[in-house]
Scaffold this motif. Sequence first.
Motif, PDB file in Angstrom:
ATOM      1  N   ALA A 345      23.882 103.943 128.114  1.00 38.43           N
ATOM      2  CA  ALA A 345      24.888 103.705 127.069  1.00 38.43           C
ATOM      3  C   ALA A 345      24.216 103.258 125.775  1.00 38.43           C
ATOM      4  O   ALA A 345      24.617 102.271 125.152  1.00 38.43           O
ATOM      5  N   ALA A 346      23.203 104.005 125.372  1.00 39.74           N
ATOM      6  CA  ALA A 346      22.341 103.589 124.264  1.00 39.74           C
ATOM      7  C   ALA A 346      23.096 103.456 122.948  1.00 39.74           C
ATOM      8  O   ALA A 346      22.807 102.556 122.156  1.00 39.74           O
ATOM      9  N   LEU A 347      24.057 104.341 122.689  1.00 42.98           N
ATOM     10  CA  LEU A 347      24.735 104.356 121.402  1.00 42.98           C
ATOM     11  C   LEU A 347      26.111 103.695 121.446  1.00 42.98           C
ATOM     12  O   LEU A 347      26.795 103.629 120.422  1.00 42.98           O
ATOM     13  N   ALA A 348      26.530 103.216 122.596  1.00 43.43           N
ATOM     14  CA  ALA A 348      27.828 102.539 122.699  1.00 43.43           C
ATOM     15  C   ALA A 348      27.813 101.234 121.906  1.00 43.43           C
ATOM     16  O   ALA A 348      26.755 100.649 121.653  1.00 43.43           O
ATOM     17  N   THR A 349      28.990 100.795 121.494  1.00 44.33           N
ATOM     18  CA  THR A 349      29.153  99.512 120.811  1.00 44.33           C
ATOM     19  C   THR A 349      30.127  98.663 121.620  1.00 44.33           C
ATOM     20  O   THR A 349      30.772  99.160 122.542  1.00 44.33           O
ATOM     21  N   PRO A 350      30.257  97.381 121.296  1.00 45.36           N
ATOM     22  CA  PRO A 350      31.176  96.543 122.064  1.00 45.36           C
ATOM     23  C   PRO A 350      32.619  97.051 122.083  1.00 45.36           C
ATOM     24  O   PRO A 350      33.356  96.795 123.047  1.00 45.36           O
ATOM     25  N   ASP A 351      33.035  97.788 121.043  1.00 43.89           N
ATOM     26  CA  ASP A 351      34.429  98.223 120.988  1.00 43.89           C
ATOM     27  C   ASP A 351      34.638  99.715 121.150  1.00 43.89           C
ATOM     28  O   ASP A 351      35.769 100.193 121.161  1.00 43.89           O
ATOM     29  N   ARG A 352      33.548 100.478 121.266  1.00 43.49           N
ATOM     30  CA  ARG A 352      33.679 101.919 121.428  1.00 43.49           C
ATOM     31  C   ARG A 352      32.688 102.417 122.474  1.00 43.49           C
ATOM     32  O   ARG A 352      31.515 102.031 122.462  1.00 43.49           O
ATOM     33  N   SER A 353      33.157 103.308 123.357  1.00 44.37           N
ATOM     34  CA  SER A 353      32.286 103.871 124.378  1.00 44.37           C
ATOM     35  C   SER A 353      31.266 104.813 123.749  1.00 44.37           C
ATOM     36  O   SER A 353      31.374 105.186 122.568  1.00 44.37           O
ATOM     37  N   THR A 354      30.280 105.232 124.541  1.00 42.06           N
ATOM     38  CA  THR A 354      29.258 106.146 124.039  1.00 42.06           C
ATOM     39  C   THR A 354      29.881 107.429 123.511  1.00 42.06           C
ATOM     40  O   THR A 354      29.551 107.900 122.413  1.00 42.06           O
ATOM     41  N   GLY A 355      30.783 108.006 124.294  1.00 47.97           N
ATOM     42  CA  GLY A 355      31.420 109.249 123.874  1.00 47.97           C
ATOM     43  C   GLY A 355      32.203 109.096 122.587  1.00 47.97           C
ATOM     44  O   GLY A 355      32.195 109.985 121.724  1.00 47.97           O
ATOM     45  N   ARG A 356      32.881 107.981 122.440  1.00 53.12           N
ATOM     46  CA  ARG A 356      33.668 107.746 121.227  1.00 53.12           C
ATOM     47  C   ARG A 356      32.760 107.607 120.005  1.00 53.12           C
ATOM     48  O   ARG A 356      33.057 108.160 118.927  1.00 53.12           O
ATOM     49  N   VAL A 357      31.665 106.873 120.142  1.00 55.76           N
ATOM     50  CA  VAL A 357      30.714 106.731 119.038  1.00 55.76           C
ATOM     51  C   VAL A 357      30.184 108.096 118.617  1.00 55.76           C
ATOM     52  O   VAL A 357      30.141 108.437 117.429  1.00 55.76           O
ATOM     53  N   LEU A 358      29.790 108.905 119.596  1.00 56.53           N
ATOM     54  CA  LEU A 358      29.235 110.219 119.304  1.00 56.53           C
ATOM     55  C   LEU A 358      30.261 111.129 118.645  1.00 56.53           C
ATOM     56  O   LEU A 358      29.957 111.817 117.660  1.00 56.53           O
ATOM     57  N   PHE A 359      31.482 111.140 119.168  1.00 56.53           N
ATOM     58  CA  PHE A 359      32.485 112.051 118.623  1.00 56.53           C
ATOM     59  C   PHE A 359      32.910 111.614 117.227  1.00 56.53           C
ATOM     60  O   PHE A 359      33.059 112.453 116.322  1.00 56.53           O
TER      61      PHE A 359
END
Length: 454
Positions: A345-359
Amino acid sequence: MQKIIAKQALTPNGWEQDVEIGVQGGRIVHLQAAPAGAKPTVGLALPAPLNLHSHAFQRAMSGLTEARGPDPRDSFWTWRRLMYKFLDQLTPDQIEAIAAQVFLEMLEAGYAGVAEFHYLHHDAGGVPYANLAELSERIIAAASQAGIGLTLLPVLYQFGGLDKRPLAGGQRRFGNDPEQFTRLHEGARQAIAAGAQDFRIGVAPHSLRAVDKFGLDRSVDLGGSGPIHMHLAEQVAEVDEVLAHVNARPTEWLLANYNVDPNWCLIHCTQMTEQETQALAHTGAVAGLCPITESNLGDGIFNGTHYLGLNGKVGFGSDSNVHISLFDELKTLEYSQRLRDKSRAALATPDRSTGRVLFDAAVVGGAQAGGRDSGVLAVGKTADILGLDLDNEWGANRTGDMALDTLIFGGNGQHCISDVWSAGRHMVKQGRHIAREQITKTFIATMAELEQDI
């Protein structure tokens, strides 16, 4: 007016249930609660991103460069020589047919628009066509046939390297001096103006290896307030060549000599120091990432965690079109960070999942890079809409961020794409492009012609 009823939609307010999206004149005209009992058009509605970096003709090379050559150190540069040999054969009709197929595949993959980094300008041997913008017009015709949104980026390509050696072999089809390029760009601009209302034009000085300071200045002037795209810091050998000639690394030199701002999109950037990564992030420019092609060519790994951690803008492109898959591009970037750092989960943030950050990054960065008024489902925005069906074994009726994570990392997100609208044009229905039969028939015939010469 078209009305799209979505069981769930990603809006500026976040995830909403039972949404009606009204589309008219290529734009979203209302976004409101769906009437009670209304039959859903799609299970999930998302803003459809723009593919920010494509060389359409290279689609015809997919699968032709995976055998090792006589040099055991096979690399990007051996691939590049094969590419030059291949493109010497292409005619305008073949280029248009290949581009139409590529744009069809992009739409079926979930992209509503494309920024075509178009550097194939002349006939074999570098002889200009009577109409300098002939091949630009072919790209525009292909985009019109496929119904995809187009940002055309005519490319200035002057030299074979920083020593200003003349172009040779297949490169000669790319070449222009700044004066001839100005005329070519004007012809392309006129052709774009006659195209669809959402078509745009920008400019692309190819790279610091291929243009001099005067050519880069002319390109920036031609770009005006529109998109300016350029390859930057893709390969170690490229960085070394620039360093040897100007005593600075590519990113370092560009930022020191030009006002790089949000109009710019710098492609690849897989060879940047931490200091360069920070400096580029602070410009507001988009880093144009092509993780599948960068993996295929062994370019290197983008400093994604650092760059996004600084709120840097990124977007995604299919570049060589060896494999066109929106969700796989996003996944490949994330996995590169995990492999490099031995993390999850390298790009995830506390409030957004990895997929959400990427999209989120893909739709916002793509719209900016393409100069396209899209990237969000909101009233007044261009109606670039991606519809998906999650009521199946691949989507498992997931909701919210978990739906995006499933689409991107589950491996079968492509199967869930049901509909795509590009500026309100409903080009993909039930997972298939509405003109697939004819476009693909012409493409297959074109490939048969080319196979005879390979």
